[in-house]
Design an enzyme around this catalytic site. Sequence first.
Site, PDB file in Angstrom:
ATOM      1  N   ILE A  61      -4.163 -19.263  -1.166  1.00 32.85           N
ATOM      2  CA  ILE A  61      -2.871 -18.594  -1.056  1.00 32.85           C
ATOM      3  C   ILE A  61      -1.924 -19.477  -1.862  1.00 32.85           C
ATOM      4  O   ILE A  61      -1.925 -20.700  -1.712  1.00 32.85           O
ATOM      5  CB  ILE A  61      -2.420 -18.421   0.413  1.00 32.85           C
ATOM      6  CG1 ILE A  61      -0.949 -17.987   0.477  1.00 32.85           C
ATOM      7  CG2 ILE A  61      -2.616 -19.641   1.259  1.00 32.85           C
ATOM      8  CD1 ILE A  61      -0.482 -17.626   1.897  1.00 32.85           C
ATOM      9  N   SER A  62      -1.137 -18.863  -2.742  1.00 35.55           N
ATOM     10  CA  SER A  62      -0.343 -19.665  -3.673  1.00 35.55           C
ATOM     11  C   SER A  62       0.744 -20.442  -2.940  1.00 35.55           C
ATOM     12  O   SER A  62       1.193 -20.059  -1.860  1.00 35.55           O
ATOM     13  CB  SER A  62       0.315 -18.774  -4.718  1.00 35.55           C
ATOM     14  OG  SER A  62      -0.649 -17.981  -5.346  1.00 35.55           O
ATOM     15  N   GLN A  63       1.173 -21.523  -3.602  1.00 34.30           N
ATOM     16  CA  GLN A  63       2.288 -22.351  -3.127  1.00 34.30           C
ATOM     17  C   GLN A  63       3.550 -21.472  -3.050  1.00 34.30           C
ATOM     18  O   GLN A  63       3.793 -20.666  -3.958  1.00 34.30           O
ATOM     19  CB  GLN A  63       2.473 -23.439  -4.186  1.00 34.30           C
ATOM     20  CG  GLN A  63       3.529 -24.446  -3.928  1.00 34.30           C
ATOM     21  CD  GLN A  63       3.799 -25.267  -5.194  1.00 34.30           C
ATOM     22  OE1 GLN A  63       3.364 -24.899  -6.292  1.00 34.30           O
ATOM     23  NE2 GLN A  63       4.519 -26.350  -5.046  1.00 34.30           N
TER      24      GLN A  63
END
Length: 663
Positions: A61-63
């Site tokens: 899950i992206s930053q």
Amino acid sequence: MSDFEQLRQQMIDFQLVARGLHDQIVLNALKAVPREEFIPTDLLEFAYRDSPLPIAASQTISQPYIVALMTAALELKENDRVLEVGTGSGYAAAVLAEISDNVYTIERHKILVDTARQRLQDLGYTNVQVLHGDGTLGWPEHAPFDAIVVAAGGPEVPKSLKQQLAIGGRLVIPVGASLDTQKLVRVRRISEDVYEEENLGSVRFVPLIGAAGWEDETAEIQATVKLKPELSLSELIYQSSEHFANIYDVNLNNLMERIDDSRVVLLGEASHGTAEFHEMRARITQELIEKKGFTIVAAEADWPDAAHINNYIHGLEPDALLQSKPFSRFPTWMWANQSILEFTHWLKAHNDKVGSSDDKVGFYGLDLYSLYSSMEVVLKYLEEVDPETAEVARVRYGCLTPWAVDPSLYSLAILTKQYRECEKEVLTTLQNLLKKRIKYSLADGEKFFNAEQNAKLVANAERYYRTMYYAESNSWNQRDQHMFETLQDVLKFRGPESKVVIWAHNSHIGDASATQMSASGEINLGQLVRQKYGDKTYIIGFGTDHGTVAAASEWGGPLEIKQVEPSHIDSYERVCHEVKTDNFLLPLRQPLQKITRKKLLLERLERAIGVIYKPESELQSHYFYASLPHQFDEYIWFDETRAAEALAKETTKGIPDTFPFGV
Ligand code: SAM
């Protein structure tokens, strides 16, 4: 406000607004989405961390910052029709759905599609549709789109996606020829055939795999392995590595050949408190000195502390310029330990044998935590050579003295704007010193060099502590930039033929562009050295599975001997642990078998223990994603390791007063 809401607000303030993201529509959207609902339950406490997190199917899950940055770049309006490629957890899709009426998202992993679909439905996002498929082909049935965002890095912008943009539409996608880093690109469709492209900066994403993306390397590798079902990755490593029983009789001839005529050799460590890492570095460094004419050892230590060792190994008296005891700052054990003591004796004996002073080995510190002792050295030096200037410098440095004992408090000074004064004062002191370089260095070049490096350190340390207050990755970059500049100065000082061995943590020497660090814009020493010296750089990382380590539980805390947890199941360390030998050297740049390198390229977790070790939150505190063969040219493995032995009064009995460790 619940705990999660508070964390979300902090995320907005410190990770987004503090980094210059002020788009209120995007900030509101991130504030509305409960990120904790998209995180695997065992990682819940880290939901609002400033980093990507692992999810199923080895994806991430992206930053939050990256999600916000890309969403802002899409310039969304309420009526927009938006396509996302790479649903992952569904988090970014929810953020998009907070802003625009119609969101379509495509994911190639079925398991992620199923969970994201359910999650989005449970949270009431009725305006998102999730498709299982290859997103590089877009979703023609719903085209044209006002905005398309791709959450994985491809080799180029897929034509199919450009064609599915509405006129005036925006496509944001990470692209780059390497799997390690990409540039974030925004394509704007101006008319039927005209597109404009802008570069929005460097980023790092998992690969975009599909017809208009990368080939599925996993599939390719799995196919190869199917051909040879008997070979696991651990077996391949076994076949591709050089095994050894112990550090003292390991044969390093092949390693010396691989290092060839490199000018900079970087030796890492997976923890600051492991004896074997220090001992092996000493072995390799001794061979580099004796067989390849290396004359510089540069360590992740502070300049004035390292100067004590340098004096000692040159048979000089302890530096009269320094009063404070060397290596007496936390974490003392990092350098004041038994292995370094023995190595220092060896360096002295070596230098005693060598005739010409050019051939003697120098020991230098690259780090910048010694604000106070560095100021002391500059002032004492000036008192000797130019007392009038010393008076002026003393007044100027006075600006920083309230924080000298604990410089980390200096960041508080920015609240009073006093830092503006200090910045000017320390820079002026440095400039004045540099102006007189010729005059001073004619008298004693080495002494001037020492004072100059300390004055540079004070200026960089002032900036470092000031930046620490604003954004973590920036202060990290400044520290590594300082190390790199110091390295350059030392190489210049020792002459064009000089060669250097660097001793620093894996996280400083392993090329950051091959790790998760680069996603938050972090660079490091190894990456900068590679950029400058190319093939004349040789980077060696170190790793271990279990054993003991010398570390503290918090910054400034007492030294403890801790058990190192057996490595994580998804880590490189686990694969190495499963190799049927305990210690080995694994060449990665020139692999003994290409397939081994290729299989290792796929990112895995890697462990980094610093001066602090927190086994209770190991996964989040100490593991990060990396691609080992891009990060290092070679990897040295010790399955079981023991804690470094910190020097204590008893262990240093009988050592002459001149010895450079203040225990
Ligand atoms: N947006 C996601 C979130 O908020 O959790 C994070 C996405 S993750 C960084 C990238 C995702 O892209 C992975 O889940 C990966 O499986 C997916 N992906 C890669 N290539 C793809 C393709 N051709 N089509 C669809 N999804 C793809």
